[in-house]
Design a protein around this motif. Structure first.
Motif, PDB file in Angstrom:
ATOM      1  N   ALA A 100       0.643   8.360  10.687  1.00 30.99           N
ATOM      2  CA  ALA A 100      -0.723   8.752  10.356  1.00 30.99           C
ATOM      3  C   ALA A 100      -0.713   9.389   8.975  1.00 30.99           C
ATOM      4  CB  ALA A 100      -1.266   9.732  11.390  1.00 30.99           C
ATOM      5  N   LEU A 101      -1.733   9.123   8.212  1.00 29.85           N
ATOM      6  CA  LEU A 101      -1.857   9.702   6.884  1.00 29.85           C
ATOM      7  C   LEU A 101      -2.338  11.145   7.025  1.00 29.85           C
ATOM      8  CD1 LEU A 101      -1.563   9.251   3.899  1.00 29.85           C
ATOM      9  CD2 LEU A 101      -3.886   8.359   3.843  1.00 29.85           C
ATOM     10  N   LYS A 102      -1.444  12.067   6.721  1.00 25.99           N
ATOM     11  CA  LYS A 102      -1.730  13.499   6.809  1.00 25.99           C
ATOM     12  C   LYS A 102      -1.192  14.178   5.556  1.00 25.99           C
ATOM     13  CE  LYS A 102      -1.115  13.706  11.832  1.00 25.99           C
ATOM     14  NZ  LYS A 102      -0.356  14.308  12.921  1.00 25.99           N
ATOM     15  N   LYS A 103      -1.571  15.404   5.376  1.00 29.46           N
ATOM     16  CA  LYS A 103      -1.066  16.181   4.246  1.00 29.46           C
ATOM     17  C   LYS A 103       0.463  16.262   4.308  1.00 29.46           C
ATOM     18  CE  LYS A 103      -1.433  20.578   1.914  1.00 29.46           C
ATOM     19  NZ  LYS A 103      -1.979  21.922   1.907  1.00 29.46           N
ATOM     20  N   GLY A 104       1.088  15.991   3.184  1.00 31.68           N
ATOM     21  CA  GLY A 104       2.542  16.110   3.102  1.00 31.68           C
ATOM     22  C   GLY A 104       3.324  14.864   3.471  1.00 31.68           C
ATOM     23  N   VAL A 105       2.647  13.806   3.918  1.00 34.43           N
ATOM     24  CA  VAL A 105       3.358  12.574   4.264  1.00 34.43           C
ATOM     25  C   VAL A 105       2.887  11.431   3.378  1.00 34.43           C
ATOM     26  CG1 VAL A 105       3.707  13.248   6.670  1.00 34.43           C
ATOM     27  CG2 VAL A 105       1.806  11.774   6.079  1.00 34.43           C
ATOM     28  N   ILE A 106       3.718  10.423   3.312  1.00 31.34           N
ATOM     29  CA  ILE A 106       3.401   9.202   2.575  1.00 31.34           C
ATOM     30  C   ILE A 106       3.494   8.047   3.561  1.00 31.34           C
ATOM     31  CG2 ILE A 106       4.068   7.669   0.687  1.00 31.34           C
ATOM     32  CD1 ILE A 106       5.463  10.127  -0.589  1.00 31.34           C
ATOM     33  N   VAL A 107       2.522   7.148   3.510  1.00 29.62           N
ATOM     34  CA  VAL A 107       2.531   5.968   4.362  1.00 29.62           C
ATOM     35  C   VAL A 107       2.604   4.734   3.473  1.00 29.62           C
ATOM     36  CG1 VAL A 107       1.304   4.627   6.106  1.00 29.62           C
ATOM     37  CG2 VAL A 107       1.173   7.131   6.149  1.00 29.62           C
ATOM     38  N   PHE A 108       3.646   3.953   3.671  1.00 31.07           N
ATOM     39  CA  PHE A 108       3.835   2.697   2.947  1.00 31.07           C
ATOM     40  C   PHE A 108       3.564   1.527   3.875  1.00 31.07           C
ATOM     41  CE2 PHE A 108       6.818   5.520   0.671  1.00 31.07           C
ATOM     42  CZ  PHE A 108       6.488   5.260  -0.649  1.00 31.07           C
ATOM     43  N   VAL A 109       2.997   0.455   3.334  1.00 32.53           N
ATOM     44  CA  VAL A 109       2.915  -0.826   4.031  1.00 32.53           C
ATOM     45  C   VAL A 109       3.617  -1.834   3.150  1.00 32.53           C
ATOM     46  CG1 VAL A 109       1.422  -2.637   4.945  1.00 32.53           C
ATOM     47  CG2 VAL A 109       0.731  -0.240   5.170  1.00 32.53           C
ATOM     48  N   LEU A 110       4.593  -2.534   3.731  1.00 32.90           N
ATOM     49  CA  LEU A 110       5.406  -3.497   2.990  1.00 32.90           C
ATOM     50  C   LEU A 110       5.312  -4.869   3.637  1.00 32.90           C
ATOM     51  CD1 LEU A 110       7.423  -0.693   3.504  1.00 32.90           C
ATOM     52  CD2 LEU A 110       8.256  -1.691   1.419  1.00 32.90           C
ATOM     53  N   GLU A 111       5.511  -5.888   2.825  1.00 31.98           N
ATOM     54  CA  GLU A 111       5.533  -7.269   3.320  1.00 31.98           C
ATOM     55  C   GLU A 111       6.805  -7.915   2.824  1.00 31.98           C
ATOM     56  OE1 GLU A 111       2.383 -10.839   3.870  1.00 31.98           O
ATOM     57  OE2 GLU A 111       2.462  -9.945   1.875  1.00 31.98           O
ATOM     58  N   LYS A 112       7.497  -8.571   3.710  1.00 32.69           N
ATOM     59  CA  LYS A 112       8.782  -9.155   3.362  1.00 32.69           C
ATOM     60  C   LYS A 112       8.611 -10.500   2.657  1.00 32.69           C
ATOM     61  CE  LYS A 112      13.369  -9.691   5.289  1.00 32.69           C
ATOM     62  NZ  LYS A 112      14.140  -9.596   6.513  1.00 32.69           N
ATOM     63  N   GLY A 113       9.432 -10.688   1.622  1.00 32.66           N
ATOM     64  CA  GLY A 113       9.561 -11.987   0.983  1.00 32.66           C
ATOM     65  C   GLY A 113       8.394 -12.443   0.146  1.00 32.66           C
ATOM     66  N   SER A 114       7.552 -11.554  -0.302  1.00 28.72           N
ATOM     67  CA  SER A 114       6.445 -11.985  -1.130  1.00 28.72           C
ATOM     68  C   SER A 114       6.516 -11.386  -2.516  1.00 28.72           C
ATOM     69  CB  SER A 114       5.111 -11.636  -0.480  1.00 28.72           C
ATOM     70  OG  SER A 114       5.039 -10.251  -0.240  1.00 28.72           O
ATOM     71  N   GLU A 143       0.827  -1.201   0.000  1.00 25.29           N
ATOM     72  CA  GLU A 143       0.000   0.000   0.000  1.00 25.29           C
ATOM     73  C   GLU A 143       0.859   1.249   0.000  1.00 25.29           C
ATOM     74  OE1 GLU A 143      -2.616   0.171   3.401  1.00 25.29           O
ATOM     75  OE2 GLU A 143      -3.299  -1.888   3.099  1.00 25.29           O
ATOM     76  N   ARG A 144       0.319   2.278  -0.619  1.00 31.25           N
ATOM     77  CA  ARG A 144       0.884   3.625  -0.546  1.00 31.25           C
ATOM     78  C   ARG A 144      -0.299   4.542  -0.273  1.00 31.25           C
ATOM     79  NH1 ARG A 144       1.840   8.340  -3.496  1.00 31.25           N
ATOM     80  NH2 ARG A 144       3.912   9.200  -3.240  1.00 31.25           N
ATOM     81  N   ASN A 145      -0.291   5.179   0.873  1.00 32.53           N
ATOM     82  CA  ASN A 145      -1.395   6.046   1.301  1.00 32.53           C
ATOM     83  C   ASN A 145      -2.747   5.335   1.235  1.00 32.53           C
ATOM     84  OD1 ASN A 145       0.444   8.023   1.829  1.00 32.53           O
ATOM     85  ND2 ASN A 145       0.025   9.196  -0.011  1.00 32.53           N
ATOM     86  N   GLU A 146      -2.751   4.122   1.781  1.00 30.58           N
ATOM     87  CA  GLU A 146      -3.960   3.295   1.921  1.00 30.58           C
ATOM     88  C   GLU A 146      -4.546   2.831   0.583  1.00 30.58           C
ATOM     89  OE1 GLU A 146      -6.537   5.616   4.461  1.00 30.58           O
ATOM     90  OE2 GLU A 146      -5.354   5.122   6.236  1.00 30.58           O
ATOM     91  N   LYS A 147      -3.772   2.950  -0.484  1.00 29.53           N
ATOM     92  CA  LYS A 147      -4.211   2.442  -1.785  1.00 29.53           C
ATOM     93  C   LYS A 147      -3.310   1.286  -2.182  1.00 29.53           C
ATOM     94  CE  LYS A 147      -6.075   6.810  -3.257  1.00 29.53           C
ATOM     95  NZ  LYS A 147      -5.784   8.063  -3.874  1.00 29.53           N
ATOM     96  N   LYS A 148      -3.915   0.247  -2.734  1.00 26.27           N
ATOM     97  CA  LYS A 148      -3.173  -0.947  -3.139  1.00 26.27           C
ATOM     98  C   LYS A 148      -2.143  -0.583  -4.215  1.00 26.27           C
ATOM     99  CE  LYS A 148      -3.778  -5.649  -4.700  1.00 26.27           C
ATOM    100  NZ  LYS A 148      -4.690  -6.691  -5.105  1.00 26.27           N
ATOM    101  N   VAL A 149      -0.970  -1.189  -4.086  1.00 23.02           N
ATOM    102  CA  VAL A 149       0.121  -0.972  -5.037  1.00 23.02           C
ATOM    103  C   VAL A 149       0.412  -2.292  -5.733  1.00 23.02           C
ATOM    104  CG1 VAL A 149       2.574  -0.402  -5.244  1.00 23.02           C
ATOM    105  CG2 VAL A 149       1.130   0.865  -3.644  1.00 23.02           C
ATOM    106  N   GLU A 150       0.656  -2.224  -7.014  1.00 25.44           N
ATOM    107  CA  GLU A 150       0.978  -3.427  -7.774  1.00 25.44           C
ATOM    108  C   GLU A 150       2.366  -3.296  -8.383  1.00 25.44           C
ATOM    109  OE1 GLU A 150      -1.800  -5.522  -9.777  1.00 25.44           O
ATOM    110  OE2 GLU A 150      -3.393  -5.009  -8.379  1.00 25.44           O
TER     111      GLU A 150
END
Length: 137
Positions: free
Chosen positions: A123-137, A39-46
């Motif tokens: 926290a997702l706020k103006k001016g920041v980016i939030v990533f969610v990563l998973e290892k080894g997939s 995810e990047r800013n709560e949107k799925k990334v491919e």
């Protein structure tokens, strides 16, 4: 007596610093590997992966590849990603029992200090980016 107390105090400081250093090395070692960006800013990334190894990061987005460096400060839970054209400073936390990593950060504009833009909370706020990563997939 004073010399003994001083030596014991100095020895204790060295032991504490060594234990903290070992903990920092173990924490930093957790980052090594291939991570799928979910995810990047709560949107799925491919089709995006980050490869982290020995202070270097490779960001693969489809056919595009960018390289840079990363620095972890385990004691503060800080992560800095430094690329050719930009620096991203953030904070991180382990989620899903350590299987995933969440990073919240911002780019550092020219002439700005890193700590002026580094988020204080994830926290997702103006001016920041939030990533969610998973290892080894």
């Amino acid at each position: 007596m004073r010399l003994t107390a001083a030596l014991l105090g100095a020895f204790s400081i060295v032991l504490i610093a060594t234990a903290q250093d070992d903990a920092g090395k173990k924490e930093t070692a957790k980052f090594t590997g291939t991570w799928t960006v979910l995810e990047r800013n709560e949107k799925k990334v491919e089709k995006r992966k980050w490869i982290l190894k020995e202070g270097k990061i490779i960001d693969q987005r489809g056919d595009k590849v960018r390289e840079g460096k990363y620095v972890i400060d385990a004691a503060k839970k800080h992560i800095d990603l430094v690329g050719e054209k930009a620096t991203f400073v953030g904070i991180y936390e382990w989620i899903d029992a350590g299987k995933k990593l969440k990073i919240c950060g911002a780019e550092v504009p020219d002439g700005t200090k890193k700590e002026d833009v580094r988020p204080k909370e994830i926290a997702l706020k103006k001016g920041v980016i939030v990533f969610v990563l998973e290892k080894g997939s």
